[in-house]
Write a protein that holds these residues in place. Structure first.
Motif, PDB file in Angstrom:
ATOM      1  N   THR A   7       0.873  -1.108   0.026  1.00 58.00           N
ATOM      2  CA  THR A   7      -0.089   0.154   0.265  1.00 58.00           C
ATOM      3  C   THR A   7       0.843   1.470  -0.183  1.00 58.00           C
ATOM      4  OG1 THR A   7      -0.068  -0.096   2.230  1.00 58.00           O
ATOM      5  CG2 THR A   7      -2.032  -1.003   1.351  1.00 58.00           C
ATOM      6  N   SER A   8       2.236   1.131   0.220  1.00 61.91           N
ATOM      7  CA  SER A   8       2.938   2.337   0.108  1.00 61.91           C
ATOM      8  C   SER A   8       3.762   2.428  -1.304  1.00 61.91           C
ATOM      9  CB  SER A   8       3.859   2.305   1.265  1.00 61.91           C
ATOM     10  OG  SER A   8       4.830   1.478   1.117  1.00 61.91           O
ATOM     11  N   LEU A 107       1.600  15.292   7.540  1.00 60.62           N
ATOM     12  CA  LEU A 107       1.031  14.041   7.644  1.00 60.62           C
ATOM     13  C   LEU A 107       0.164  13.776   6.316  1.00 60.62           C
ATOM     14  CD1 LEU A 107      -0.317  14.369  11.436  1.00 60.62           C
ATOM     15  CD2 LEU A 107       1.209  12.754  10.488  1.00 60.62           C
ATOM     16  N   LYS A 111       0.970  10.219   3.814  1.00 57.63           N
ATOM     17  CA  LYS A 111      -0.332   9.074   3.274  1.00 57.63           C
ATOM     18  C   LYS A 111       0.593   8.313   1.988  1.00 57.63           C
ATOM     19  CE  LYS A 111      -4.029  11.128   5.496  1.00 57.63           C
ATOM     20  NZ  LYS A 111      -5.264  12.057   5.410  1.00 57.63           N
ATOM     21  N   GLY A 112       0.518   7.156   2.444  1.00 55.76           N
ATOM     22  CA  GLY A 112       1.079   6.293   1.360  1.00 55.76           C
ATOM     23  C   GLY A 112       2.533   6.146   1.036  1.00 55.76           C
ATOM     24  N   CYS A 138       4.110  14.220  14.401  1.00 52.73           N
ATOM     25  CA  CYS A 138       4.085  13.486  13.131  1.00 52.73           C
ATOM     26  C   CYS A 138       4.331  11.755  13.661  1.00 52.73           C
ATOM     27  CB  CYS A 138       5.172  13.907  12.165  1.00 52.73           C
ATOM     28  SG  CYS A 138       4.631  15.194  11.167  1.00 52.73           S
ATOM     29  N   GLN A 140       3.570  10.385  16.215  1.00 53.08           N
ATOM     30  CA  GLN A 140       2.415   9.938  17.034  1.00 53.08           C
ATOM     31  C   GLN A 140       1.195   9.598  16.066  1.00 53.08           C
ATOM     32  OE1 GLN A 140       1.649  13.023  20.103  1.00 53.08           O
ATOM     33  NE2 GLN A 140       2.750  11.978  21.635  1.00 53.08           N
ATOM     34  N   HIS A 141       1.406  10.401  14.839  1.00 53.92           N
ATOM     35  CA  HIS A 141       0.000  10.455  14.065  1.00 53.92           C
ATOM     36  C   HIS A 141       0.302   9.794  12.388  1.00 53.92           C
ATOM     37  CE1 HIS A 141      -2.373  11.957  17.244  1.00 53.92           C
ATOM     38  NE2 HIS A 141      -1.521  12.831  17.249  1.00 53.92           N
ATOM     39  N   ALA A 142       1.452   9.542  12.098  1.00 59.44           N
ATOM     40  CA  ALA A 142       1.888   9.414  10.864  1.00 59.44           C
ATOM     41  C   ALA A 142       1.224   7.981  10.461  1.00 59.44           C
ATOM     42  CB  ALA A 142       3.417   9.535  10.319  1.00 59.44           C
ATOM     43  N   THR A 143       0.961   7.799   9.220  1.00 59.48           N
ATOM     44  CA  THR A 143       0.268   6.761   8.876  1.00 59.48           C
ATOM     45  C   THR A 143       1.499   5.654   7.943  1.00 59.48           C
ATOM     46  OG1 THR A 143      -0.301   7.790   6.550  1.00 59.48           O
ATOM     47  CG2 THR A 143      -2.041   7.408   8.338  1.00 59.48           C
ATOM     48  N   CYS A 144       2.819   6.395   8.167  1.00 60.59           N
ATOM     49  CA  CYS A 144       3.881   5.624   7.551  1.00 60.59           C
ATOM     50  C   CYS A 144       5.013   5.446   8.700  1.00 60.59           C
ATOM     51  CB  CYS A 144       4.449   6.582   6.204  1.00 60.59           C
ATOM     52  SG  CYS A 144       5.000   8.099   6.650  1.00 60.59           S
ATOM     53  N   THR A 146       8.076   6.675  10.510  1.00 60.68           N
ATOM     54  CA  THR A 146       8.810   8.108  10.826  1.00 60.68           C
ATOM     55  C   THR A 146      10.270   7.886  11.405  1.00 60.68           C
ATOM     56  OG1 THR A 146       6.602   8.894  10.817  1.00 60.68           O
ATOM     57  CG2 THR A 146       8.304  10.222  11.445  1.00 60.68           C
TER      58      THR A 146
END
Length: 151
Positions: A7-8, A107, A111-112, A138, A140-144, A146
Motif C-alpha cells: 500500500t505504500s 501528515l 499518506k501512502g 508526526c 504519534q500520528h503518521a500513517t507511515c 517515521t
C-alpha cells in the motif's frame, strides 16, 4: 497464494524548515533513498501567524503570500542543492511548498509514503526540548514509518 500489493510507494517525505536538523534529515533521506531505490519529496509548510495582522492594534492588512512562497521556495531549493552537493548519482527529488500547519501538511504528504524523515527540532521557541512539536505530532500520528534525525 494471493498477490498482495504494497500500500505504500517509494516516496520518502522530508520536512524542511531551514533548520540544521531538517538539513540533516534531508541528507539522511537521500542516503536512504539511494540504498532503497526511493525518491525524496522535500516539503516546506508555511503559514502566517494568526495574530500577525492584529499586532499593535492594527487592522488586518494584505499579507504578501506570493513573497512568502517565493522565499520558502528559494530556501527549500538552497537546502536541496546543498544536500545533493556534487552527487554523481543524484536521487530524484521533488519539492513542495504548501500553506498550512506544518504537522498537518506533513501528515497529509506522508499518506501512502514509504517513510517520513524529520529533524528532531526546528525553529520552535523551546530550544531545550529533545523533540519539537511538529516532530512529536508526526511520530504519534503518521500513517507511515517515521524517522527522527537528532541534531
Amino acid at each position: 497464494m494471493v498477490d498482495q500489493q504494497s500500500t505504500s510507494d517509494h516516496r520518502i517525505i522530508v520536512g524542511i524548515d531551514n533548520s540544521a536538523g531538517s538539513a540533516e534529515a534531508l541528507s539522511w533521506a537521500l542516503a536512504y533513498a539511494r540504498l532503497t531505490g526511493g525518491t525524496v519529496e522535500a516539503v516546506t509548510a508555511w503559514q502566517v501567524p494568526p495574530m500577525y495582522a492584529y499586532s499593535y492594534g492594527w487592522t488586518p492588512t494584505g499579507i504578501d503570500d506570493a513573497g512568502i512562497i517565493r522565499c520558502a521556495e528559494k530556501t527549500l531549493a538552497e537546502t536541496v542543492a546543498q544536500a545533493q552537493g556534487g552527487d554523481d548519482h543524484p536521487v530524484p527529488i521533488t519539492t513542495r511548498v504548501m500553506e498550512g500547519p506544518a504537522a498537518q501538511i506533513l501528515l497529509a504528504a506522508g499518506k501512502g509514503a514509504q517513510l517520513m524523515v524529520l529533524g528532531s527540532r526546528g525553529h520552535g521557541a523551546f530550544s531545550g526540548m529533545l523533540l519539537g512539536s511538529v516532530s512529536q505530532h508526526c511520530v504519534q500520528h503518521a500513517t507511515c514509518p517515521t524517522v527522527v534525525i537528532p541534531k
